[in-house]
Scaffold this active site. Structure first.
Site, PDB file in Angstrom:
ATOM      1  N   GLY A  48       0.815  -1.214   0.000  1.00 54.49           N
ATOM      2  CA  GLY A  48       0.000   0.000   0.000  1.00 54.49           C
ATOM      3  C   GLY A  48       0.845   1.258   0.000  1.00 54.49           C
ATOM      4  O   GLY A  48       0.528   2.236   0.674  1.00 54.49           O
ATOM      5  N   ALA A  49       1.919   1.259  -0.799  1.00 54.78           N
ATOM      6  CA  ALA A  49       2.873   2.372  -0.776  1.00 54.78           C
ATOM      7  C   ALA A  49       2.526   3.490  -1.753  1.00 54.78           C
ATOM      8  O   ALA A  49       3.314   4.406  -1.943  1.00 54.78           O
ATOM      9  CB  ALA A  49       4.278   1.844  -1.082  1.00 54.78           C
ATOM     10  N   ASN A  50       1.358   3.430  -2.364  1.00 57.41           N
ATOM     11  CA  ASN A  50       1.002   4.430  -3.369  1.00 57.41           C
ATOM     12  C   ASN A  50       0.335   5.674  -2.775  1.00 57.41           C
ATOM     13  O   ASN A  50       0.152   6.671  -3.471  1.00 57.41           O
ATOM     14  CB  ASN A  50       0.074   3.821  -4.425  1.00 57.41           C
ATOM     15  CG  ASN A  50      -1.204   3.271  -3.815  1.00 57.41           C
ATOM     16  OD1 ASN A  50      -1.157   2.377  -2.977  1.00 57.41           O
ATOM     17  ND2 ASN A  50      -2.346   3.804  -4.213  1.00 57.41           N
ATOM     18  N   SER A  51      -0.031   5.617  -1.486  1.00 58.56           N
ATOM     19  CA  SER A  51      -0.685   6.784  -0.878  1.00 58.56           C
ATOM     20  C   SER A  51      -0.533   6.747   0.638  1.00 58.56           C
ATOM     21  O   SER A  51      -0.104   5.744   1.215  1.00 58.56           O
ATOM     22  CB  SER A  51      -2.175   6.824  -1.242  1.00 58.56           C
ATOM     23  OG  SER A  51      -2.847   5.702  -0.699  1.00 58.56           O
ATOM     24  N   GLY A  52      -0.900   7.851   1.276  1.00 61.44           N
ATOM     25  CA  GLY A  52      -0.959   7.918   2.727  1.00 61.44           C
ATOM     26  C   GLY A  52       0.326   7.575   3.448  1.00 61.44           C
ATOM     27  O   GLY A  52       1.426   7.955   3.029  1.00 61.44           O
ATOM     28  N   GLY A  54       1.827   4.723   3.711  1.00 62.77           N
ATOM     29  CA  GLY A  54       2.713   3.867   2.932  1.00 62.77           C
ATOM     30  C   GLY A  54       3.599   4.649   1.994  1.00 62.77           C
ATOM     31  O   GLY A  54       4.806   4.394   1.887  1.00 62.77           O
ATOM     32  N   SER A 179      -3.895  -0.506  14.546  1.00 63.99           N
ATOM     33  CA  SER A 179      -4.622   0.725  14.870  1.00 63.99           C
ATOM     34  C   SER A 179      -5.099   0.648  16.318  1.00 63.99           C
ATOM     35  O   SER A 179      -5.409  -0.435  16.819  1.00 63.99           O
ATOM     36  CB  SER A 179      -5.826   0.888  13.941  1.00 63.99           C
ATOM     37  OG  SER A 179      -6.719   1.869  14.434  1.00 63.99           O
ATOM     38  N   TYR A 204     -13.579  -3.538  11.051  1.00 63.98           N
ATOM     39  CA  TYR A 204     -12.236  -2.960  10.933  1.00 63.98           C
ATOM     40  C   TYR A 204     -11.445  -3.184  12.215  1.00 63.98           C
ATOM     41  O   TYR A 204     -10.282  -3.598  12.179  1.00 63.98           O
ATOM     42  CB  TYR A 204     -12.322  -1.461  10.629  1.00 63.98           C
ATOM     43  CG  TYR A 204     -10.965  -0.798  10.562  1.00 63.98           C
ATOM     44  CD1 TYR A 204     -10.147  -0.961   9.447  1.00 63.98           C
ATOM     45  CD2 TYR A 204     -10.483  -0.033  11.626  1.00 63.98           C
ATOM     46  CE1 TYR A 204      -8.899  -0.361   9.384  1.00 63.98           C
ATOM     47  CE2 TYR A 204      -9.244   0.563  11.573  1.00 63.98           C
ATOM     48  CZ  TYR A 204      -8.450   0.398  10.448  1.00 63.98           C
ATOM     49  OH  TYR A 204      -7.200   0.974  10.394  1.00 63.98           O
TER      50      TYR A 204
END
Length: 323
Positions: A48-52, A54, A179, A204
């Site tokens: 998940g390194a494409n946003s946020g 990450g 989280s 979640y």
């Protein structure tokens, strides 16, 4: 607008601005600093390194000269993120490799791991960062409830398939992003797929509790293997993770203001991941959870030996690692 309402709005806005100043001062002091080439020669895989968080984590590791594998579901978005990171970091940096990985597909996870094992001679750090947050009830390609399937089962399979490479690269590290919302989760072994009852918030929280139980059990499995595993809770971070949450139109301005005032930026939220990937302070430390780069005490349900072992055994069956 009456004078009283106007005054309240101005007063509230002023309070938020002042709070933001103090909040910024506190959070900015947590930005970690490491020697420039500390990760030179090391390969780090970030899901998940494409946003946020990450993307911010990948950028910080790139600055430290790491070879960063961006494992993302959407390759085009990952390529755009990589271009932005390379421009931001500049020429004095490590290397970026983009790979397709859909954690909602066990087949994709298998294909991805086969590719990594074939192409990479070592893997020094695995950061299980990707996640789905409070989505409507949907199922993965393999029929699992989406949040449990992606946040827990996808990473569970990914980690197990890459363990031999991590062991061969020891000392190596595994980092699991959980989280604080785990506190509201429960592991219901009679309804792991949420087919009897589904609440997107509780689902979640359960997946994040599963992350912590996975870390707890994996740490025991990896004793004396040269591989450490730790989890972290990044806090409240302003990312696109909350895209499934509907904010009423009239509330949005206040929500956006509060987000700006009190939420961490992705860079601030990434600091604990970078710390656990790089710092000598946690060398040899395993089975712990961190928040703001300090060890965090978890609720007993997140370190329950019996539940952790049972969840591990059932997860192995669900992802096909054992019959």
């Amino acid at each position: 607008m009456s004078a009283a309402v106007f005054f309240a709005a101005v007063l509230g806005g002023g309070f938020i601005i002042i709070a933001r100043c103090f909040f910024n001062r506190a959070s900015k002091s947590q930005i970690m600093s490491f020697s420039k080439g500390i990760m030179h020669g090391k390969t780090v895989l970030v899901t998940g390194a494409n946003s946020g968080i990450g993307k911010a984590t990948a950028g910080e590791l790139l600055k430290l000269h790491a070879r960063v594998i961006m494992a993302c579901r959407d390759k085009s978005t990952a390529e755009q993120a990589a271009t932005e990171l390379l421009q931001e970091v500049g020429p004095d940096r490590g290397e970026i490799v983009i790979k397709h990985l859909d954690l909602a597909s066990l087949k994709s996870v298998h294909n991805f791991c086969e590719e990594i094992i074939k192409e990479e001679s070592r893997l020094d750090v695995l950061i299980n960062n990707a996640g789905v947050f409070q989505c409507p009830y949907t199922k993965t390609e393999d029929g699992f409830e989406m949040q449990f399937g992606v946040n827990h089962l996808g990473h569970f399979l990914l980690t197990n398939l890459l363990l031999d490479l991590l062991k061969a690269s020891s000392p190596s590290r595994i980092i699991v992003v959980s989280s604080k919302l785990y506190k509201y989760g429960e592991i219901n072994f009679n309804d792991l797929n949420s087919e009897q009852n589904y609440n997107k918030g509780f689902a979640y929280s359960r997946s994040k509790l599963a992350n912590l139980l996975f870390t707890h059990e994996l740490a025991k499995c990896l004793e004396d293997a040269g591989v450490t595993v730790n989890s972290l809770t990044p806090g409240i971070v302003k990312t696109n993770l909350g895209r499934h949450i509907n904010i009423p139109f009239l509330v949005k301005p206040f929500f956006n203001l509060a987000t700006w005032a009190f939420f961490k930026t992705p860079l601030e939220g990434a600091q604990c991941s970078v710390y656990l990937a790089c710092s000598s302070d946690v060398e040899g430390v395993s089975g712990k959870c961190f928040a703001n780069c300090k060890e965090e005490e978890l609720l007993p349900k997140a370190t329950d030996d019996g539940v952790a072992k049972k969840l591990w055994d059932i997860s192995e069956v669900m992802v096909g690692l054992t019959k």
